[in-house]
Motif scaffolding. Structure first.
Motif, PDB file in Angstrom:
ATOM      1  N   GLN A  86     -20.358  34.803 -35.005  1.00  0.00           N
ATOM      2  CA  GLN A  86     -20.578  36.238 -34.798  1.00  0.00           C
ATOM      3  C   GLN A  86     -21.667  36.802 -35.696  1.00  0.00           C
ATOM      4  N   SER A  87     -22.597  35.981 -36.129  1.00  0.00           N
ATOM      5  CA  SER A  87     -23.742  36.462 -36.908  1.00  0.00           C
ATOM      6  C   SER A  87     -24.989  35.782 -36.366  1.00  0.00           C
ATOM      7  N   LYS A  88     -26.016  36.596 -36.111  1.00  0.00           N
ATOM      8  CA  LYS A  88     -27.240  36.076 -35.520  1.00  0.00           C
ATOM      9  C   LYS A  88     -28.134  35.471 -36.594  1.00  0.00           C
ATOM     10  N   LEU A  89     -28.691  34.308 -36.249  1.00  0.00           N
ATOM     11  CA  LEU A  89     -29.694  33.702 -37.110  1.00  0.00           C
ATOM     12  C   LEU A  89     -31.050  34.315 -36.817  1.00  0.00           C
ATOM     13  N   ARG A  90     -32.050  33.885 -37.569  1.00  0.00           N
ATOM     14  CA  ARG A  90     -33.388  34.416 -37.363  1.00  0.00           C
ATOM     15  C   ARG A  90     -33.930  33.952 -36.017  1.00  0.00           C
ATOM     16  N   TYR A  91     -34.424  34.904 -35.219  1.00  0.00           N
ATOM     17  CA  TYR A  91     -34.888  34.568 -33.881  1.00  0.00           C
ATOM     18  C   TYR A  91     -36.308  34.015 -33.928  1.00  0.00           C
ATOM     19  N   GLN A  92     -36.678  33.366 -32.817  1.00  0.00           N
ATOM     20  CA  GLN A  92     -38.026  32.837 -32.644  1.00  0.00           C
ATOM     21  C   GLN A  92     -38.568  33.305 -31.303  1.00  0.00           C
ATOM     22  N   LYS A  93     -39.875  33.509 -31.251  1.00  0.00           N
ATOM     23  CA  LYS A  93     -40.525  33.987 -30.044  1.00  0.00           C
ATOM     24  C   LYS A  93     -41.503  32.947 -29.524  1.00  0.00           C
ATOM     25  N   THR A  94     -41.594  32.899 -28.211  1.00  0.00           N
ATOM     26  CA  THR A  94     -42.575  32.034 -27.587  1.00  0.00           C
ATOM     27  C   THR A  94     -43.927  32.745 -27.531  1.00  0.00           C
ATOM     28  N   SER A  95     -44.928  32.037 -27.113  1.00  0.00           N
ATOM     29  CA  SER A  95     -46.245  32.639 -26.944  1.00  0.00           C
ATOM     30  C   SER A  95     -46.270  33.480 -25.675  1.00  0.00           C
ATOM     31  N   ALA A  96     -47.175  34.451 -25.624  1.00  0.00           N
ATOM     32  CA  ALA A  96     -47.303  35.333 -24.469  1.00  0.00           C
ATOM     33  C   ALA A  96     -48.107  34.630 -23.375  1.00  0.00           C
ATOM     34  N   VAL A  97     -47.542  34.622 -22.163  1.00  0.00           N
ATOM     35  CA  VAL A  97     -48.145  33.943 -21.012  1.00  0.00           C
ATOM     36  C   VAL A  97     -48.350  34.976 -19.908  1.00  0.00           C
ATOM     37  N   PRO A  98     -49.475  34.937 -19.199  1.00  0.00           N
ATOM     38  CA  PRO A  98     -49.664  35.871 -18.073  1.00  0.00           C
ATOM     39  C   PRO A  98     -48.535  35.751 -17.060  1.00  0.00           C
ATOM     40  N   ARG A  99     -48.023  36.891 -16.635  1.00  0.00           N
ATOM     41  CA  ARG A  99     -46.873  36.903 -15.742  1.00  0.00           C
ATOM     42  C   ARG A  99     -47.288  36.604 -14.310  1.00  0.00           C
ATOM     43  N   CYS A 100     -46.490  35.773 -13.678  1.00  0.00           N
ATOM     44  CA  CYS A 100     -46.678  35.426 -12.282  1.00  0.00           C
ATOM     45  C   CYS A 100     -45.307  35.138 -11.687  1.00  0.00           C
ATOM     46  N   PRO A 101     -45.181  34.970 -10.383  1.00  0.00           N
ATOM     47  CA  PRO A 101     -43.846  34.697  -9.810  1.00  0.00           C
ATOM     48  C   PRO A 101     -43.159  33.498 -10.419  1.00  0.00           C
ATOM     49  N   MET A 102     -43.875  32.462 -10.823  1.00  0.00           N
ATOM     50  CA  MET A 102     -43.298  31.314 -11.517  1.00  0.00           C
ATOM     51  C   MET A 102     -44.113  31.091 -12.794  1.00  0.00           C
ATOM     52  N   THR A 103     -43.638  31.652 -13.894  1.00  0.00           N
ATOM     53  CA  THR A 103     -44.338  31.564 -15.175  1.00  0.00           C
ATOM     54  C   THR A 103     -43.918  30.295 -15.892  1.00  0.00           C
ATOM     55  N   VAL A 104     -44.898  29.518 -16.333  1.00  0.00           N
ATOM     56  CA  VAL A 104     -44.650  28.240 -16.991  1.00  0.00           C
ATOM     57  C   VAL A 104     -44.905  28.401 -18.492  1.00  0.00           C
ATOM     58  N   PHE A 105     -43.909  28.015 -19.323  1.00  0.00           N
ATOM     59  CA  PHE A 105     -44.029  28.075 -20.777  1.00  0.00           C
ATOM     60  C   PHE A 105     -44.164  26.678 -21.384  1.00  0.00           C
ATOM     61  N   ASN A 106     -43.197  25.814 -21.100  1.00  0.00           N
ATOM     62  CA  ASN A 106     -43.166  24.454 -21.655  1.00  0.00           C
ATOM     63  C   ASN A 106     -43.236  24.473 -23.187  1.00  0.00           C
ATOM     64  N   GLU A 107     -42.343  25.233 -23.797  1.00  0.00           N
ATOM     65  CA  GLU A 107     -42.264  25.340 -25.250  1.00  0.00           C
ATOM     66  C   GLU A 107     -40.858  24.967 -25.707  1.00  0.00           C
ATOM     67  N   VAL A 108     -40.807  24.308 -26.863  1.00  0.00           N
ATOM     68  CA  VAL A 108     -39.543  23.893 -27.457  1.00  0.00           C
ATOM     69  C   VAL A 108     -39.431  24.540 -28.837  1.00  0.00           C
ATOM     70  N   LEU A 109     -38.334  25.226 -29.066  1.00  0.00           N
ATOM     71  CA  LEU A 109     -38.063  25.886 -30.341  1.00  0.00           C
ATOM     72  C   LEU A 109     -36.899  25.174 -31.022  1.00  0.00           C
ATOM     73  N   MET A 110     -37.023  24.984 -32.322  1.00  0.00           N
ATOM     74  CA  MET A 110     -36.028  24.237 -33.089  1.00  0.00           C
ATOM     75  C   MET A 110     -35.307  25.178 -34.048  1.00  0.00           C
ATOM     76  N   PHE A 111     -33.979  25.066 -34.098  1.00  0.00           N
ATOM     77  CA  PHE A 111     -33.151  25.919 -34.952  1.00  0.00           C
ATOM     78  C   PHE A 111     -32.284  25.019 -35.835  1.00  0.00           C
ATOM     79  N   SER A 112     -32.197  25.379 -37.108  1.00  0.00           N
ATOM     80  CA  SER A 112     -31.311  24.695 -38.057  1.00  0.00           C
ATOM     81  C   SER A 112     -29.988  25.444 -38.094  1.00  0.00           C
ATOM     82  N   LEU A 113     -28.924  24.781 -37.719  1.00  0.00           N
ATOM     83  CA  LEU A 113     -27.609  25.414 -37.633  1.00  0.00           C
ATOM     84  C   LEU A 113     -26.930  25.405 -38.992  1.00  0.00           C
TER      85      LEU A 113
END
Length: 438
Positions: A348-375
């Motif tokens: 019930q406590s949020k860890l520090r969030y991470q953001k992806t890079s900004a990508v131009p919006r389209c009907p199918m937006t592709v990111f292909n990014e992996v974010l790693m979190f230490s629990l």
């Protein structure tokens, strides 16, 4: 002859010396000269009296403080005795006192055991009353859920569509019968309005209400917000909003969604209720005034997100991969960009969030990014993944708009299938589509 003269001179000098010493001893100096010459203080009488008065005053103050401390000490001692006796009589002598004089000399171990047993009994009672068991937790959670979902009040508004100018006008008139929460000092209600247009059908989402049925993707055409009325359960608005709808057939696919919210300065607005009105079922060729009761808020499917999850138990890390985001776009814009904010909630406590890079919006937006979190050092069952997708203009970052949210994790009532697959296949990425709700 010369020798005798020198001896005579020495004798005369010694005689003079002894005579001087005798005269000094017999005739000492006057005491008045010594006292008045060197031992007199160089202060006037007024200064002397002032110093004497200050010293006496300081002495009186010190005596008063000493007396006050002694009185306070004796008063605290006398007042603490009755409280101590009461505690002893309540705890140590809770049972009946024996009448015989020989019983008073028994060792106090029996009294200590009585106190410990009484403490254990009270602890069990308090633990049962304060912390419900697993069997009672579902019932208490259900009662809390019913309390939260109890909605009060109604919304009065008007809708009008001008067919000649293709102009849609929505007017929020009044909200009646709101009930304030006891945790807040007063309500600060406002109304958030969305024009939702039904689009194409989405893929089969198994986690949505436990049924594998195709869901309709909704598109937000317009979004408005009324002013805030502070401290009122029956606020009056009269705010008017308008937009242009060139396609007349779109009216049949538009649903007017109006949410009554309680304002919070940290943007954690509480939804008090909502009203949904399909415009295709109404005759809005002339101004139509309606009053609808507030209903339980519900989420709409506005997109789909393809996520990958991988858990590394040795390093206590969680990898979240955002691959694709599918949304419906009403009006394509070259300046619109999309990004996601991913956070992990543990215990019930949020860890520090991470953001992806900004990508131009389209009907199918592709990111292909992996974010790693230490629990942290908590069980994995107490963690949950929160994904929020935002849209903003590439020229400025202040006008961001929330497109939708999703959560993946294990709750007491249900467990997400993607989460179960991640736990079973450790150190292997698992991909799955999730519904983006708004």
């Amino acid at each position: 002859m010369k020798r005798s003269e020198e001896c005579t001179a020495e004798l005369v000098a010694a005689a003079w010396m002894w005579s001087d010493m005798l005269s000094f001893v017999e005739f000492p100096a006057k005491v008045e000269l010594l006292s008045t010459g060197e031992l007199r203080m160089p202060f006037s009488d007024a200064v002397k009296y002032c110093i004497l008065g200050i010293s006496i005053l300081l002495l009186l103050v010190a005596l008063a403080i000493l007396i006050w401390q002694i009185f306070r000490c004796f008063s605290d001692t006398h007042t603490s005795y009755p409280h101590q006796d009461t505690v002893n009589t309540d705890l140590l002598y809770s049972e009946e006192k024996p009448s015989g004089a020989e019983n008073y000399g028994s060792p106090p171990s029996t009294k200590v055991e009585d106190v410990r047993s009484e403490a254990r009994r009270l602890t069990r009672c308090l633990s049962q009353a304060s912390f419900p068991s697993e069997s009672n937790y579902a019932e208490s959670n259900m009662r809390e859920h019913q309390t939260i979902n109890r909605v009060h009040g109604s919304l009065r508004f008007s809708v009008y569509y001008d067919q000649l100018q293709a102009f849609l006008v929505v007017t929020v008139l009044q909200v009646e019968g709101l009930v304030g929460s006891s945790q807040t000092s007063g309500l600060q209600p406002f109304v958030k309005i969305r024009l939702m247009c039904a689009g194409s059908e989405g893929t089969e989402l198994e986690h949505q209400e436990g049924q594998a049925t195709p869901s309709v993707l909704w598109t937000v055409l317009q979004e408005w917000r009324t002013r805030i009325v502070k401290g009122s359960c029956n606020p009056l608005y009269g705010d008017q909003f308008s937009c242009i709808l060139q396609d007349k057939d779109m009216i049949n696919r538009i649903t007017l969604r109006m949410e009554v919210r309680d304002f919070d300065k940290f943007s954690r607005h509480t939804v008090l209720g909502e009203v949904r009105v399909p415009l295709g079922k109404l005759n809005i060729s002339f101004p139509l005034e309606l009053q609808e009761d507030l209903q339980i808020p519900q989420k709409d499917l506005v997109g789909e997100v393809l996520l990958t999850l991988k858990y590394l138990p040795t390093s206590q890390r969680l990898e979240v991969g955002l691959l694709k985001v599918r949304t419906a776009i009403a009006e394509p814009s070259s300046d619109a960009v999309m990004y996601a904010r991913i956070s992990i909630q543990c215990n019930q406590s949020k860890l520090r969030y991470q953001k992806t890079s900004a990508v131009p919006r389209c009907p199918m937006t592709v990111f292909n990014e992996v974010l790693m979190f230490s629990l942290p050092d908590v069980p994995l069952e107490q963690c949950k993944i929160l994904v929020s997708v935002y849209e903003m203009q590439s020229t400025g970052r202040s006008n961001k708009c929330l497109l939708g949210q999703l959560s993946v994790g294990k709750d007491r009532s249900s467990e997400d299938e993607h989460w179960t697959s991640m736990v079973r296949s450790v150190r292997q990425p698992v991909a799955k589509w999730h519904g983006l709700l708004l």
